[in-house]
Design a protein around this motif. Structure first.
Motif, PDB file in Angstrom:
ATOM      1  N   ALA A 188       0.844  -1.200   0.000  1.00 45.27           N
ATOM      2  CA  ALA A 188       0.000   0.000   0.000  1.00 45.27           C
ATOM      3  C   ALA A 188       0.874   1.243   0.000  1.00 45.27           C
ATOM      4  CB  ALA A 188      -0.909  -0.001   1.224  1.00 45.27           C
ATOM      5  N   SER A 189       0.342   2.323  -0.569  1.00 44.60           N
ATOM      6  CA  SER A 189       1.093   3.578  -0.634  1.00 44.60           C
ATOM      7  C   SER A 189       1.301   4.177   0.747  1.00 44.60           C
ATOM      8  CB  SER A 189       0.379   4.580  -1.535  1.00 44.60           C
ATOM      9  OG  SER A 189      -0.964   4.795  -1.081  1.00 44.60           O
ATOM     10  N   THR A 190       0.451   3.778   1.711  1.00 48.28           N
ATOM     11  CA  THR A 190       0.587   4.238   3.083  1.00 48.28           C
ATOM     12  C   THR A 190      -0.133   3.252   3.997  1.00 48.28           C
ATOM     13  OG1 THR A 190       0.206   6.090   4.622  1.00 48.28           O
ATOM     14  CG2 THR A 190      -1.496   5.654   2.962  1.00 48.28           C
ATOM     15  N   THR A 191       0.179   3.303   5.263  1.00 48.22           N
ATOM     16  CA  THR A 191      -0.488   2.409   6.216  1.00 48.22           C
ATOM     17  C   THR A 191      -1.523   3.139   7.059  1.00 48.22           C
ATOM     18  OG1 THR A 191       1.256   2.783   7.842  1.00 48.22           O
ATOM     19  CG2 THR A 191       1.504   0.879   6.365  1.00 48.22           C
ATOM     20  N   SER A 192      -1.606   4.452   6.902  1.00 47.81           N
ATOM     21  CA  SER A 192      -2.552   5.246   7.688  1.00 47.81           C
ATOM     22  C   SER A 192      -3.012   6.450   6.872  1.00 47.81           C
ATOM     23  CB  SER A 192      -1.894   5.723   8.988  1.00 47.81           C
ATOM     24  OG  SER A 192      -2.800   6.499   9.747  1.00 47.81           O
ATOM     25  N   ILE A 193      -4.349   6.643   6.769  1.00 44.43           N
ATOM     26  CA  ILE A 193      -4.888   7.780   6.021  1.00 44.43           C
ATOM     27  C   ILE A 193      -6.043   8.399   6.793  1.00 44.43           C
ATOM     28  CG2 ILE A 193      -4.253   6.841   3.749  1.00 44.43           C
ATOM     29  CD1 ILE A 193      -7.178   5.981   3.423  1.00 44.43           C
ATOM     30  N   ARG A 194      -6.421   9.618   6.402  1.00 41.17           N
ATOM     31  CA  ARG A 194      -7.572  10.287   6.985  1.00 41.17           C
ATOM     32  C   ARG A 194      -8.812   9.909   6.188  1.00 41.17           C
ATOM     33  NH1 ARG A 194      -5.996  14.243  10.529  1.00 41.17           N
ATOM     34  NH2 ARG A 194      -8.039  15.239  10.433  1.00 41.17           N
ATOM     35  N   LEU A 195      -9.932   9.880   6.822  1.00 37.82           N
ATOM     36  CA  LEU A 195     -11.191   9.553   6.166  1.00 37.82           C
ATOM     37  C   LEU A 195     -11.405  10.490   4.979  1.00 37.82           C
ATOM     38  CD1 LEU A 195     -13.783   7.854   6.193  1.00 37.82           C
ATOM     39  CD2 LEU A 195     -14.828   9.628   7.637  1.00 37.82           C
ATOM     40  N   GLY A 196     -11.782   9.935   3.847  1.00 39.19           N
ATOM     41  CA  GLY A 196     -11.984  10.719   2.636  1.00 39.19           C
ATOM     42  C   GLY A 196     -10.796  10.669   1.692  1.00 39.19           C
ATOM     43  N   SER A 197      -9.684  10.162   2.184  1.00 42.09           N
ATOM     44  CA  SER A 197      -8.487  10.055   1.344  1.00 42.09           C
ATOM     45  C   SER A 197      -8.474   8.726   0.580  1.00 42.09           C
ATOM     46  CB  SER A 197      -7.223  10.164   2.198  1.00 42.09           C
ATOM     47  OG  SER A 197      -7.177  11.417   2.853  1.00 42.09           O
ATOM     48  N   THR A 198      -7.604   8.664  -0.409  1.00 45.35           N
ATOM     49  CA  THR A 198      -7.467   7.471  -1.258  1.00 45.35           C
ATOM     50  C   THR A 198      -6.123   6.805  -1.001  1.00 45.35           C
ATOM     51  OG1 THR A 198      -8.868   8.412  -2.995  1.00 45.35           O
ATOM     52  CG2 THR A 198      -7.386   6.619  -3.636  1.00 45.35           C
ATOM     53  N   SER A 241      -6.659   1.813  -6.864  1.00 44.53           N
ATOM     54  CA  SER A 241      -6.888   2.771  -5.784  1.00 44.53           C
ATOM     55  C   SER A 241      -8.237   2.511  -5.128  1.00 44.53           C
ATOM     56  CB  SER A 241      -6.853   4.204  -6.325  1.00 44.53           C
ATOM     57  OG  SER A 241      -5.576   4.518  -6.837  1.00 44.53           O
ATOM     58  N   VAL A 242      -8.308   2.810  -3.819  1.00 41.42           N
ATOM     59  CA  VAL A 242      -9.541   2.600  -3.085  1.00 41.42           C
ATOM     60  C   VAL A 242      -9.703   3.712  -2.057  1.00 41.42           C
ATOM     61  CG1 VAL A 242      -8.405   1.092  -1.400  1.00 41.42           C
ATOM     62  CG2 VAL A 242     -10.878   0.940  -1.720  1.00 41.42           C
ATOM     63  N   LYS A 243     -10.964   4.140  -1.829  1.00 44.46           N
ATOM     64  CA  LYS A 243     -11.262   5.172  -0.836  1.00 44.46           C
ATOM     65  C   LYS A 243     -12.146   4.549   0.243  1.00 44.46           C
ATOM     66  CE  LYS A 243     -12.304   9.325  -2.199  1.00 44.46           C
ATOM     67  NZ  LYS A 243     -13.091  10.488  -2.726  1.00 44.46           N
ATOM     68  N   PRO A 244     -11.612   4.221   1.401  1.00 46.83           N
ATOM     69  CA  PRO A 244     -12.404   3.625   2.482  1.00 46.83           C
ATOM     70  C   PRO A 244     -13.567   4.540   2.874  1.00 46.83           C
ATOM     71  CG  PRO A 244     -10.059   3.419   2.926  1.00 46.83           C
ATOM     72  CD  PRO A 244     -10.184   4.355   1.776  1.00 46.83           C
ATOM     73  N   ALA A 245     -14.709   3.905   3.185  1.00 43.83           N
ATOM     74  CA  ALA A 245     -15.923   4.680   3.459  1.00 43.83           C
ATOM     75  C   ALA A 245     -16.113   5.038   4.917  1.00 43.83           C
ATOM     76  CB  ALA A 245     -17.143   3.887   2.979  1.00 43.83           C
ATOM     77  N   ALA A 246     -15.325   4.468   5.818  1.00 42.31           N
ATOM     78  CA  ALA A 246     -15.502   4.743   7.248  1.00 42.31           C
ATOM     79  C   ALA A 246     -14.166   4.603   7.963  1.00 42.31           C
ATOM     80  CB  ALA A 246     -16.529   3.789   7.843  1.00 42.31           C
ATOM     81  N   THR A 269      -1.460 -10.050   2.972  1.00 39.06           N
ATOM     82  CA  THR A 269      -2.434  -9.025   3.367  1.00 39.06           C
ATOM     83  C   THR A 269      -1.715  -7.713   3.696  1.00 39.06           C
ATOM     84  OG1 THR A 269      -3.949 -10.679   4.255  1.00 39.06           O
ATOM     85  CG2 THR A 269      -4.228  -8.405   5.030  1.00 39.06           C
ATOM     86  N   VAL A 270      -2.270  -6.618   3.156  1.00 39.88           N
ATOM     87  CA  VAL A 270      -1.759  -5.283   3.525  1.00 39.88           C
ATOM     88  C   VAL A 270      -2.830  -4.600   4.370  1.00 39.88           C
ATOM     89  CG1 VAL A 270      -0.219  -5.049   1.555  1.00 39.88           C
ATOM     90  CG2 VAL A 270      -2.595  -4.319   1.344  1.00 39.88           C
ATOM     91  N   ARG A 271      -2.414  -3.984   5.480  1.00 34.87           N
ATOM     92  CA  ARG A 271      -3.368  -3.389   6.422  1.00 34.87           C
ATOM     93  C   ARG A 271      -3.237  -1.881   6.444  1.00 34.87           C
ATOM     94  NH1 ARG A 271      -1.926  -8.360   8.353  1.00 34.87           N
ATOM     95  NH2 ARG A 271      -3.681  -9.678   9.032  1.00 34.87           N
ATOM     96  N   ILE A 272      -4.407  -1.225   6.495  1.00 37.72           N
ATOM     97  CA  ILE A 272      -4.475   0.243   6.497  1.00 37.72           C
ATOM     98  C   ILE A 272      -5.441   0.672   7.601  1.00 37.72           C
ATOM     99  CG2 ILE A 272      -5.132   2.272   5.146  1.00 37.72           C
ATOM    100  CD1 ILE A 272      -4.593   0.514   2.635  1.00 37.72           C
ATOM    101  N   ARG A 273      -5.104   1.749   8.292  1.00 37.12           N
ATOM    102  CA  ARG A 273      -5.987   2.309   9.305  1.00 37.12           C
ATOM    103  C   ARG A 273      -6.465   3.675   8.834  1.00 37.12           C
ATOM    104  NH1 ARG A 273      -8.006   1.725  14.143  1.00 37.12           N
ATOM    105  NH2 ARG A 273      -6.971  -0.282  14.409  1.00 37.12           N
ATOM    106  N   VAL A 274      -7.784   3.855   8.917  1.00 37.01           N
ATOM    107  CA  VAL A 274      -8.410   5.125   8.509  1.00 37.01           C
ATOM    108  C   VAL A 274      -8.832   5.865   9.783  1.00 37.01           C
ATOM    109  CG1 VAL A 274     -10.278   6.225   7.209  1.00 37.01           C
ATOM    110  CG2 VAL A 274      -9.217   4.093   6.373  1.00 37.01           C
ATOM    111  N   GLY A 275      -8.342   7.129   9.934  1.00 40.51           N
ATOM    112  CA  GLY A 275      -8.644   7.887  11.128  1.00 40.51           C
ATOM    113  C   GLY A 275      -9.506   9.113  10.845  1.00 40.51           C
TER     114      GLY A 275
END
Length: 275
Positions: A188-198, A241-246, A269-275
């Motif tokens: 993944a391009s990052t392991t942590s993103i803000r809600l609304g980001s891709t 690319s994917v944009k998490p919904a929550a 598996t790649v894990r991402i946390r959305v804050g």
């Protein structure tokens, strides 16, 4: 044994001889070769009325009977990841017991979806090239990296008889199927993103199969949902690319379905946390 003799009643009659699997009949400087099937009685006689000797003598000689052979084979693994070697082993035996030592045996491969057997490169103790030589126990072993799903077998072409050894007949082992699965990686391009980001998930399949799709999947707690797919490039690479919904943790992977050549495979598996 070497066989030579006089066909007629006198020294002036045409001579004949046996060498390996052929009988030779001569009159003066002329030599005629008569093919001899292993184990069959062969009639040797003058074949031309222009021979200097008027007598048409006949001699019967039975070449040393050929010996049937048996060839067994096993593979060290029935399922491997692409790039992993498989050990193909076998034993060349003689019918009625015993082994055939010092004989050349060829490991062969037939790719799934084809009908052609090809001798494949391997590495065998004490030998190099595309064939292995049986040891004193009649065994042969080759390390082969299959290029895709398919069948392995061993083939022995046989051996012409000599003055002291009977001919050996050809033999082919039973075939064994080996499943070869692709190797898929992802990050993944990052392991942590803000809600609304891709977030972008990139990956690669080996071997590359340009134009074949790979899917981006997400674990939803009970199963995996496919979010989209992309075609492999000439190097096997994909990017989605994917944009998490929550907010919360997400787990993604890349998945490649099976083709005729290569079996299915999934990335880690790649894990991402959305804050």
């Amino acid at each position: 044994m070497a066989v030579t003799g006089t066909a007629g009643a006198s020294a002036t009659d045409p001579a004949w001889s046996y060498n390996s699997s052929r009988l030779y009949f001569a009159s003066g400087a002329a030599v005629k070769a008569v093919p001899a099937a292993g184990g069959a009685a062969v009639t040797v006689a003058e074949t031309s009325s222009t021979e200097s000797d008027a007598v048409a003598p006949t001699e019967i000689y039975s070449p040393m009977p050929s010996v049937a052979t048996t060839l067994t084979m096993s593979v060290s693994k029935s399922t491997v990841a692409y790039g992993t070697a498989v050990t193909v082993s076998g034993t060349l035996g003689r019918s009625g017991g015993g082994v055939a030592a010092g004989q050349t045996v060829a490991p062969q491969f037939q790719a799934a979806g084809t009908t052609t057997w090809k001798t494949v490169a391997e590495r065998t103790t004490g030998t190099t090239g595309t064939t292995g030589t049986t040891g004193t126990t009649g065994t042969v072993s080759a390390s082969v990296k299959p290029t895709g799903r398919g069948y392995f077998r061993l083939a022995y072409a046989g051996k012409t008889g000599t003055d002291t050894a009977a001919p050996l007949r050809s033999a082919t082992s039973a075939s064994r199927f080996v499943q070869v699965n692709a190797v898929v990686t992802a990050k993944a391009s990052t392991t942590s993103i803000r809600l609304g980001s891709t977030v972008k998930v990139t990956g690669k399949a080996v071997p590359a199969e340009a134009g074949i799709r790979m899917s981006l999947q997400r674990w939803n707690g009970t199963g995996r949902a496919t979010l989209g797919s992309a075609r492999q490039s000439s190097t096997g690479a994909v990017s989605l690319s994917v944009k998490p919904a929550a907010r919360g943790p997400y787990s993604y992977r890349l998945f490649k379905s099976a083709t005729t050549r290569i079996g299915a495979a999934a990335s880690q598996t790649v894990r991402i946390r959305v804050g």
